[in-house]
Design a protein around this motif. Sequence first.
Motif, PDB file in Angstrom:
ATOM      1  N   ALA A   1       0.829  -1.204   0.000  1.00 31.80           N
ATOM      2  CA  ALA A   1       0.000   0.000   0.000  1.00 31.80           C
ATOM      3  C   ALA A   1       0.867   1.258   0.000  1.00 31.80           C
TER       4      ALA A   1
ATOM      5  N   GLU B   1      -6.736   0.207   1.667  1.00 29.06           N
ATOM      6  CA  GLU B   1      -6.921  -0.972   2.514  1.00 29.06           C
ATOM      7  C   GLU B   1      -8.177  -1.757   2.165  1.00 29.06           C
TER       8      GLU B   1
ATOM      9  N   PHE C   1      -5.187  -5.364  -1.572  1.00 27.16           N
ATOM     10  CA  PHE C   1      -4.811  -5.344  -0.158  1.00 27.16           C
ATOM     11  C   PHE C   1      -5.415  -6.538   0.571  1.00 27.16           C
TER      12      PHE C   1
END
Length: 402
Positions: A145, A152, A157
Amino acid sequence: MMSPPQGAGTRPLRVCHVVYAFYESDSRVRMYAEASVGRGDQVEVVSLRKPGQKIEGLVEGVKVHRIQERIVDEHGSWDYLRRILKFFMLSARFLSCRCLSGDRCFDLVHVHSVPDFEVFAAVAAKLRGAKVILDIHDLVPEFYAGKFGAAEESLVFRSLLLAEKVSTAFADHVITANHLWEKTLIRRAVPKEKCSTFLNYPAPAFFRKYPRDRRDGKIRMIYPGTLNRHQGVDIAVRALDLVRNEAPEAELYIYGEGPDRPFLEKMVTDLSLSDRVFIRNFLPLEKIIPIVADADIGIVPKRAEGFGDTAFSTKILEFMALEVPVIVAKTTIDRYYFDETLVEYFTPGSPESLAEAMLRLIERPQRRASLVANATNYVRKNSWQVKKSNYLRLVDDLAGAI
């Protein structure tokens, strides 16, 4: 007559480290490998190689297999992933060939992440009875990230979180690089009893006091490491620009490679700092350590954004071991380990705050001396020489009396 290693029964353990990095420049991997060699184990490493390096070599008793050439010039996430996948396949083939042919398998395979899924390269070794350690240098979801800007809640992710969970489940034990990350992993992936933390402790064999004979009247500040945005090296360049008139003796030396290098080189040119900021190539440990030891001030300018806020910087303890006072961004992880008697803090992301910290140390040699004295005592209590027995005990507990 040499006695057998503790816990290793009647013969030395056969240990293999697997790391997507240049072994000669990775102090963390080297401290493990050379600790095992030092007590009589047979240690091999599977790693990357730089252009011109030999495919195989012997480094301080460790046999190094450099299975893939790498130039640090990735253009985007897919290029990065492609190279990692290639290394995964080559390392899996290497371990499979070793462990599926006769009696040449390893007792322990210590896999270093990034990436987490590299641990599955040890499938054949585990089938032959080897124990597997997954050593998480960086939390991969947060690392990705920070490097490529993934949110997120993104699919990428969440996929990396899943990969982390299955990778840690496959390993017999998980090591993390700092205590904050250990808490994170225990919360989302790993049972507490299966997890240990080892900081990047400076090994006294490498990081020791060097004589200083510079008499050029300069104040040499230094940053050695990766040139990524989260490391904040551009902040250090801007800070140097701010102090250039008040501290004409100040210079900044940057040793490293990474995607931000062209940007930094252009910044130096645009700010007319070519006579004050010097960007040099990354060097192996044996060459960079004396250079760092000859500096007056170390700089750790990383940003406190996401990954950088909880990533422990090896450089801080290394500066301390070399008796170089260090200026550090006041991130969550650094506040966890250090107070203001050990480091000179500045506000993360602020060139102005870093410039003020530079001037404080440049103008106050007594403050530099105080930081060095306190840090020397701290690192003496937290060196690899003190901590390595914990690692060797873990290895023995896993591999057993073979």
